[in-house]
Design a protein around this motif. Structure first.
Motif, PDB file in Angstrom:
ATOM      1  N   GLU A 119      18.541 -53.659  15.069  1.00 23.93           N
ATOM      2  CA  GLU A 119      18.777 -55.018  14.578  1.00 23.93           C
ATOM      3  C   GLU A 119      19.366 -55.001  13.169  1.00 23.93           C
ATOM      4  O   GLU A 119      20.280 -55.776  12.854  1.00 23.93           O
ATOM      5  N   SER A 128      22.974 -53.843  13.308  1.00 20.63           N
ATOM      6  CA  SER A 128      23.851 -54.882  13.847  1.00 20.63           C
ATOM      7  C   SER A 128      24.084 -55.996  12.832  1.00 20.63           C
ATOM      8  O   SER A 128      25.190 -56.533  12.726  1.00 20.63           O
ATOM      9  N   ASP A 159      24.704 -44.518  15.877  1.00 22.07           N
ATOM     10  CA  ASP A 159      25.226 -45.699  16.584  1.00 22.07           C
ATOM     11  C   ASP A 159      25.588 -45.439  18.040  1.00 22.07           C
ATOM     12  O   ASP A 159      26.066 -46.353  18.722  1.00 22.07           O
ATOM     13  N   LEU A 173      23.346 -47.621  19.935  1.00 23.26           N
ATOM     14  CA  LEU A 173      23.586 -49.000  19.511  1.00 23.26           C
ATOM     15  C   LEU A 173      24.757 -49.608  20.280  1.00 23.26           C
ATOM     16  O   LEU A 173      24.723 -50.780  20.677  1.00 23.26           O
TER      17      LEU A 173
END
Length: 404
Positions: A251, A254, A322, A325
């Motif tokens: 989170e 992002s 990432d 992600l």
């Protein structure tokens, strides 16, 4: 005094969260970083950095640590000891003099004057970075008066987060400033973005330590909290926090892609570190794993990371960062591929644990061997987790297609 070295430790070094780390792990703030003798053990175990025990100008109340412990996670009483300013500063000064650790000064204040005073004192003591504690629970008020916000109460307000970070950053430009935040509000993404907008180069993201209460002894009808009269709620720490840590890292990454992220909460293995990197972390911190398994656990995790990066031909976390992600997908859009359990009959010992899973009707025992009805398997993985013989395979296991 000469600083102890770590000759048998990992050779991994990288820049993360404003520091050059001579080991891949930071020891997170907690009982392990509350006194010099333990910080020396951290250095001997090849930690790259340590975050000192939480410091106040004056702790809001006198306390000692008490906990109810269950293997691999701990419910900590809110009466855990915190440090007064003079104690934290002396600990920082001694750690810099007698160890090779990079030191994060971890503290919380009430109002700009306290944040400035704490920052200046730790900079004078030689701290390498300032960790602004917007994380620890049970600190919404203090002796400073009602309505004063400490710790996790700050993390519910993006505006207050930004103000404190901005004020400290402007006053002390010569040192990294890293807020320590926890996912305890629907505004968590906004808090992370506010920290970034206020100039924080990094944040320390902590998996939500769920508030809990210890169980009750059915004979005495008293809570299982040792050497205490009465009971208080506490934070559940350890491996139980890992999934929340990974979500929180994702989170933050992002919401504020430019922030570097240190992750802690439930990290007990090198694989957990890789998971954190894959969701966007730049560094990882460990606490409960060492409390349970000893200081050698730091070396085990560090060597595991070194072996992993060498095997993969990678230089460090940036090669992993990432990757998970990028795969985040809303549940309604997930594409589910079939993945049915199979049994390695040569390994199966016929214990029957897999056949007792309450919600599963896919597994039965036939001639003391487990059998799977693949049309009934829902791929939950509970059977594989329970199997003491590692005899249950999914298609991510190289043995799956071997014909066993």
């Amino acid at each position: 005094m000469s600083r102890p070295s770590c000759p048998d430790g990992p050779r991994l070094c990288w820049d993360a969260c404003g520091m050059k780390l001579h080991g891949p792990l930071t020891v997170a703030s907690g009982p392990l970083t509350s006194k010099l003798s333990l910080l020396k053990k951290a250095a001997e175990a090849c930690a790259g950095a340590a975050s000192l025990k939480l410091t106040f100008i004056t702790p809001p109340f006198h306390a000692e640590m008490r906990s109810f412990s269950v293997h691999d996670h701990v419910i900590l009483s809110p009466t855990e000891k915190r440090l007064a300013l003079h104690e934290g500063v002396e600990l920082c000064r001694s750690a810099k003099r007698e160890t090779a650790l990079a030191i994060w000064a971890n503290f919380t204040g009430a109002g700009a004057d306290e944040w400035f005073r704490l920052s200046e004192a730790f900079i004078d003591a030689g701290a390498d970075g300032l960790e602004l504690n917007f994380c620890c629970p049970n600190l919404d008020t203090s002796s400073s008066g009602p309505g004063v916000r400490h710790g996790a109460a700050i993390c519910t307000s993006p505006e207050l987060t930004a103000k404190i970070v901005r004020d400290v950053r402007r006053r002390f430009t010569q040192i990294p400033v890293m807020p320590k935040i926890v996912n305890n509000t629907h505004l968590f993404r906004d808090v992370a973005a506010a920290a970034a907008d206020a100039g924080a180069p990094a944040v320390h993201v902590v998996g939500q330590p769920v508030s809990g209460a210890p169980p009750v002894n059915p004979d005495t009808l008293k809570p299982l909290l040792p050497f205490a009269e009465g009971v208080s709620f506490g934070s559940t720490n350890g491996s139980v926090c890992l999934c929340n840590t990974l979500r929180s890292v994702a989170e933050v990454r992002s919401a504020a892609p430019a922030l570097q992220v240190m992750a802690s909460g439930g990290i007990t293995r090198w694989e957990d570190c890789v998971s954190a990197y894959a969701y966007g972390a730049d560094a990882a911190a460990v606490c409960s794993a060492v409390m349970w398994h000893g200081w050698e656990r730091l070396k085990i995790i560090s060597r595991g990371l070194e072996d992993y990066f060498r095997r993969k031909g990678m230089s460090g976390p940036e090669a992993v960062r990432d990757t998970a992600l990028k795969l985040l997908t809303p549940p309604s859009e997930l594409k589910l591929n079939p993945a049915r359990a199979r049994i390695d009959e040569n390994a199966c010992v016929g214990c029957g644990k897999c056949a007792k899973v309450g919600h599963c009707e896919a597994i039965t025992l036939v001639d003391r061997k487990a059998r799977v009805d693949e049309t009934a398997c829902i791929s939950c993985g509970v059977c594989r987790s329970l199997c003491p013989a590692d005899a249950i395979l999914y298609d991510d296991d190289p043995r799956y297609g071997s014909g066993k």
